[in-house]
Design a protein around this motif. Sequence first.
Motif: not given
Length: 79
Positions: A15-38
């Motif tokens: 949970a800590l690793v996931v939270w830190l990755r989301r906080r830094r914005g390094t989550v999987d680029p295929g799972n962001d709002r722009l990619t989902r909108a595309c």
Amino acid sequence: MSELLLIGAAIGVVALVVWLRRRRGTVDPGNDRLTRACSGDQVQAQRLEDLEHSQSPEPLSRQEARARALERLIDDRST
């Protein structure tokens, strides 16, 4: 009892690793709002981000460019 502590600690670390990755914005680029909108098309999302970078007079961060591209995409689809 010790097994429960180990399982709890492992879940906490994940949970800590996931939270830190989301906080830094390094989550999987295929799972962001722009990619989902595309519709999951990462290449199109990247092209839209690149377009925002090229059209902006000031330097943009990746997150800012993707947010602007998403706003423009939503505006274009609503007209």
